[in-house]
Design an enzyme around this catalytic site. Structure first.
Site, PDB file in Angstrom:
ATOM      1  N   GLY A  54       0.825  -1.212   0.000  1.00 22.80           N
ATOM      2  CA  GLY A  54       0.000   0.000   0.000  1.00 22.80           C
ATOM      3  C   GLY A  54       0.856   1.258   0.000  1.00 22.80           C
ATOM      4  O   GLY A  54       0.558   2.228  -0.715  1.00 22.80           O
ATOM      5  N   SER A  91      -1.833 -13.162  -4.689  1.00 26.74           N
ATOM      6  CA  SER A  91      -0.517 -13.745  -4.408  1.00 26.74           C
ATOM      7  C   SER A  91      -0.297 -14.938  -5.324  1.00 26.74           C
ATOM      8  O   SER A  91      -1.251 -15.639  -5.686  1.00 26.74           O
ATOM      9  CB  SER A  91      -0.479 -14.209  -2.953  1.00 26.74           C
ATOM     10  N   SER A  92       0.975 -15.213  -5.638  1.00 26.28           N
ATOM     11  CA  SER A  92       1.277 -16.363  -6.504  1.00 26.28           C
ATOM     12  C   SER A  92       0.974 -17.694  -5.814  1.00 26.28           C
ATOM     13  O   SER A  92       0.969 -18.734  -6.480  1.00 26.28           O
ATOM     14  CB  SER A  92       2.744 -16.327  -6.933  1.00 26.28           C
ATOM     15  N   CYS A  93       0.706 -17.680  -4.500  1.00 28.37           N
ATOM     16  CA  CYS A  93       0.406 -18.946  -3.817  1.00 28.37           C
ATOM     17  C   CYS A  93      -1.003 -19.453  -4.136  1.00 28.37           C
ATOM     18  O   CYS A  93      -1.402 -20.505  -3.649  1.00 28.37           O
ATOM     19  CB  CYS A  93       0.624 -18.834  -2.322  1.00 28.37           C
ATOM     20  N   TYR A 130      -4.464 -19.042   3.490  1.00 27.60           N
ATOM     21  CA  TYR A 130      -4.233 -17.731   2.861  1.00 27.60           C
ATOM     22  C   TYR A 130      -4.562 -17.806   1.370  1.00 27.60           C
ATOM     23  O   TYR A 130      -5.238 -16.926   0.814  1.00 27.60           O
ATOM     24  CB  TYR A 130      -2.768 -17.349   3.077  1.00 27.60           C
ATOM     25  N   LYS A 156      -7.350 -15.742  -0.950  1.00 27.69           N
ATOM     26  CA  LYS A 156      -7.006 -14.956  -2.154  1.00 27.69           C
ATOM     27  C   LYS A 156      -7.776 -15.462  -3.383  1.00 27.69           C
ATOM     28  O   LYS A 156      -8.211 -14.666  -4.221  1.00 27.69           O
ATOM     29  CB  LYS A 156      -5.491 -14.999  -2.400  1.00 27.69           C
ATOM     30  N   PRO A 195       0.937 -11.014  -7.494  1.00 26.79           N
ATOM     31  CA  PRO A 195       2.381 -10.818  -7.452  1.00 26.79           C
ATOM     32  C   PRO A 195       3.123 -12.060  -6.970  1.00 26.79           C
ATOM     33  O   PRO A 195       2.594 -12.836  -6.170  1.00 26.79           O
ATOM     34  CB  PRO A 195       2.551  -9.690  -6.434  1.00 26.79           C
ATOM     35  N   THR A 196       4.343 -12.195  -7.446  1.00 25.78           N
ATOM     36  CA  THR A 196       5.251 -13.183  -6.887  1.00 25.78           C
ATOM     37  C   THR A 196       5.750 -12.656  -5.534  1.00 25.78           C
ATOM     38  O   THR A 196       5.238 -11.655  -5.032  1.00 25.78           O
ATOM     39  CB  THR A 196       6.382 -13.430  -7.897  1.00 25.78           C
ATOM     40  N   HIS A 255       8.953 -12.771   5.433  1.00 25.43           N
ATOM     41  CA  HIS A 255       9.332 -13.602   4.298  1.00 25.43           C
ATOM     42  C   HIS A 255      10.857 -13.765   4.277  1.00 25.43           C
ATOM     43  O   HIS A 255      11.573 -13.087   5.007  1.00 25.43           O
ATOM     44  CB  HIS A 255       8.855 -12.956   2.988  1.00 25.43           C
ATOM     45  N   TRP A 296      16.651 -21.374   6.806  1.00 28.45           N
ATOM     46  CA  TRP A 296      15.629 -22.412   7.011  1.00 28.45           C
ATOM     47  C   TRP A 296      15.537 -23.312   5.774  1.00 28.45           C
ATOM     48  O   TRP A 296      15.682 -22.850   4.638  1.00 28.45           O
ATOM     49  CB  TRP A 296      14.251 -21.800   7.228  1.00 28.45           C
ATOM     50  N   ARG A 323      12.463 -19.460  -5.784  1.00 29.29           N
ATOM     51  CA  ARG A 323      11.498 -18.370  -5.643  1.00 29.29           C
ATOM     52  C   ARG A 323      11.865 -17.250  -6.611  1.00 29.29           C
ATOM     53  O   ARG A 323      13.023 -17.063  -6.975  1.00 29.29           O
ATOM     54  CB  ARG A 323      11.507 -17.799  -4.221  1.00 29.29           C
TER      55      ARG A 323
HETATM   56  O1  GFB Z   1       9.419 -16.264   1.963  1.00 22.98           O
HETATM   57  P1  GFB Z   1       8.911 -17.449   2.667  1.00 22.98           P
HETATM   58  O2  GFB Z   1       8.692 -17.320   4.127  1.00 22.98           O
HETATM   59  O3  GFB Z   1       7.553 -17.961   2.079  1.00 22.98           O
HETATM   60  O4  GFB Z   1       9.960 -18.657   2.476  1.00 22.98           O
HETATM   61  P2  GFB Z   1       7.054 -18.840   0.799  1.00 22.98           P
HETATM   62  C1  GFB Z   1      10.528 -18.970   1.218  1.00 22.98           C
HETATM   63  C2  GFB Z   1      11.576 -20.046   1.387  1.00 22.98           C
HETATM   64  O5  GFB Z   1      12.696 -19.483   2.092  1.00 22.98           O
HETATM   65  C3  GFB Z   1      11.146 -21.277   2.185  1.00 22.98           C
HETATM   66  C4  GFB Z   1      13.099 -20.375   3.127  1.00 22.98           C
HETATM   67  O6  GFB Z   1      11.701 -22.416   1.575  1.00 22.98           O
HETATM   68  C5  GFB Z   1      11.797 -21.037   3.551  1.00 22.98           C
HETATM   69  O7  GFB Z   1      12.029 -22.224   4.282  1.00 22.98           O
HETATM   70  N1  GFB Z   1      13.797 -19.627   4.180  1.00 22.98           N
HETATM   71  C6  GFB Z   1      15.121 -19.761   4.489  1.00 22.98           C
HETATM   72  C7  GFB Z   1      13.283 -18.733   5.032  1.00 22.98           C
HETATM   73  N2  GFB Z   1      15.452 -19.015   5.535  1.00 22.98           N
HETATM   74  C8  GFB Z   1      14.328 -18.344   5.901  1.00 22.98           C
HETATM   75  C9  GFB Z   1      14.054 -17.402   6.920  1.00 22.98           C
HETATM   76  O8  GFB Z   1      14.907 -17.026   7.726  1.00 22.98           O
HETATM   77  N3  GFB Z   1      12.779 -16.900   6.965  1.00 22.98           N
HETATM   78  C10 GFB Z   1      11.806 -17.308   6.080  1.00 22.98           C
HETATM   79  N4  GFB Z   1      10.577 -16.768   6.172  1.00 22.98           N
HETATM   80  N5  GFB Z   1      12.035 -18.244   5.130  1.00 22.98           N
HETATM   81  C11 GFB Z   1       4.950 -17.437   1.222  1.00 22.98           C
HETATM   82  C12 GFB Z   1       3.568 -17.772   1.678  1.00 22.98           C
HETATM   83  O9  GFB Z   1       5.520 -18.650   0.923  1.00 22.98           O
HETATM   84  O10 GFB Z   1       4.981 -16.680   0.046  1.00 22.98           O
HETATM   85  C13 GFB Z   1       2.643 -16.645   1.607  1.00 22.98           C
HETATM   86  O11 GFB Z   1       3.632 -18.339   2.963  1.00 22.98           O
HETATM   87  C14 GFB Z   1       2.818 -15.782   0.378  1.00 22.98           C
HETATM   88  O12 GFB Z   1       1.360 -17.169   1.622  1.00 22.98           O
HETATM   89  C15 GFB Z   1       4.259 -15.514   0.040  1.00 22.98           C
HETATM   90  O13 GFB Z   1       2.210 -16.373  -0.735  1.00 22.98           O
HETATM   91  C16 GFB Z   1       4.428 -14.776  -1.252  1.00 22.98           C
HETATM   92  O14 GFB Z   1       7.576 -18.267  -0.478  1.00 22.98           O
HETATM   93  O15 GFB Z   1       7.320 -20.277   1.017  1.00 22.98           O
END
Ligand code: GFB
Length: 331
Positions: A17, A122-124, A151, A155, A178-179, A194, A217, A224
């Site tokens: 926003g 969202s792309s999810c 989620y 969407k 969006p991605t 994220h 993680w 991505r």
């Molecule tokens: O960005 P992220 O949290 O969400 O995680 P998603 C993307 C990848 O990064 C996963 C890894 O494989 C995580 O395990 N990762 C590595 C980490 N280190 C880290 C860390 O320190 N923090 C986080 N957060 N991840 C989201 C959805 O999915 O994408 C939402 O949960 C939304 O719904 C968003 O659609 C765009 O890409 O997996």
């Protein structure tokens, strides 16, 4: 959209926003209203925008907002968002808050004859085994990734609500998918963020502490696609500014799908992302992978040809976007 039309941006203190408001101000739109949930951002204090505090999950609040403001156009950027851990930990809040916000706003936009509405998705939304890159037509062709299914369902409901209103009521409601986004005003909280902001923070902290390692993680192998939020905002304003005939032919009139993917068209592994951030931050230690944390979906690359045919493509390269986001974080 004319420069003096009243435009409502719902969710103005969030990353998306706030980027949309910056883009609209820069382009000379001068009748802007923004709703926020808890407080506005420092950068917004001197902006020519009327800021209103509103709990958009509350139906009566949204009804009153539309009755008093009567916007001509609406950007629906308000949402509960978060990374893989937040989605997995708070599934009830993710489905409830998003369904409530979007239902209240989309319905009020119809009641008050809003000319155009843009719903941010969202792309999810795409199934976990979708062929890559994912096209708009892949929606609802398979089962969803479990870490963010609630989620994603919200969407998908938002998209289908826009399409149903266009079909039954002749509204001009559109949506952008969006991605993974990043940029200024992102959430850097390690539990709810994220991956990209989380890694900026982790590498920065490790550099300051002279730590030998940073823990990533998952396995590092998921892929991505990352889009700078200023590109996302630009694409959103571009879609809302399309001539009526183009918007109707491609998005806003049934039976065309009302949504379009927004991405860069290229992706990388989480390990490659981590190495790029490590370089940008100047951390000298090693990466450690914690495979007890979920990987989530293995890949989700968007097919952006539909948006490119409409005339828009992303312009901020990932390494440049990471450097500017790190600069923003440091400030
Ligand atoms: O960005 P992220 O949290 O969400 O995680 P998603 C993307 C990848 O990064 C996963 C890894 O494989 C995580 O395990 N990762 C590595 C980490 N280190 C880290 C860390 O320190 N923090 C986080 N957060 N991840 C989201 C959805 O999915 O994408 C939402 O949960 C939304 O719904 C968003 O659609 C765009 O890409 O997996």
């Amino acid at each position: 959209m004319n420069k003096s039309d009243k435009i409502l941006v719902a969710g103005v203190s969030g990353m998306v926003g706030s980027a949309i408001i910056r883009n609209l101000v820069k382009k000379g739109f001068n009748n802007l209203v923004g709703t926020y949930h808890s407080s506005i951002l420092e950068e917004q204090k001197n902006m020519p925008v009327r800021h209103l505090k509103a709990d958009l999950t509350n139906q009566a609040t949204v009804k009153e907002l539309f009755e008093t403001q009567r916007p001509a156009h609406v950007f629906l950027a308000a949402a509960r968002v978060g990374g893989i851990h937040a989605n997995n930990t708070y599934p009830a809040q993710f489905i409830h808050d998003n369904l409530a916000i979007q239902t209240n706003i989309i319905h009020s936009a119809y009641v008050h004859k809003v000319e155009r509405l843009l719903f941010l998705g969202s792309s999810c939304i795409y199934p976990k085994n979708t062929p890559q890159p994912m096209k708009e037509e892949h929606l609802l062709t398979g089962i969803l990734e479990p870490t963010n299914e609630p989620y994603a369902v919200a969407k998908i409901a938002g998209i289908k609500m826009c399409e149903a209103y266009n079909r039954q009521y002749g509204t001009r409601f559109m949506a952008v998918m969006p991605t993974n986004l990043y940029g200024p005003n992102d959430n850097f909280d390690l539990d709810t963020s994220h991956v990209l902001p989380a890694l900026i923070r982790k590498f920065h902290q490790a550099k300051q502490d002279n730590a030998p390692t940073v823990t990533i993680w998952g396995t590092g192998s998921p892929m991505r696609e990352f889009l700078h939020v200023d590109d996302m905002a630009d694409a959103s304003v571009f879609i809302m500014s399309l001539p009526d005939s183009t918007a109707d032919r491609h998005l806003a009139s049934y039976p065309s799908p009302c949504f379009v993917n927004v991405g860069t068209g290229t992706d990388c592994t989480i390990k490659e992302l981590a190495l790029t951030i490590k370089r940008a931050v100047g951390f000298k230690g090693d990466l450690v992978f914690n495979s007890s944390k979920p990987d989530g979906i293995s890949r989700k690359l968007l097919d952006v040809s539909r948006l490119e045919k409409l005339g828009w493509s992303a312009s901020i390269p990932l390494d440049q976007g990471i450097r500017s986001t790190y600069d923003w974080f440091m400030k």
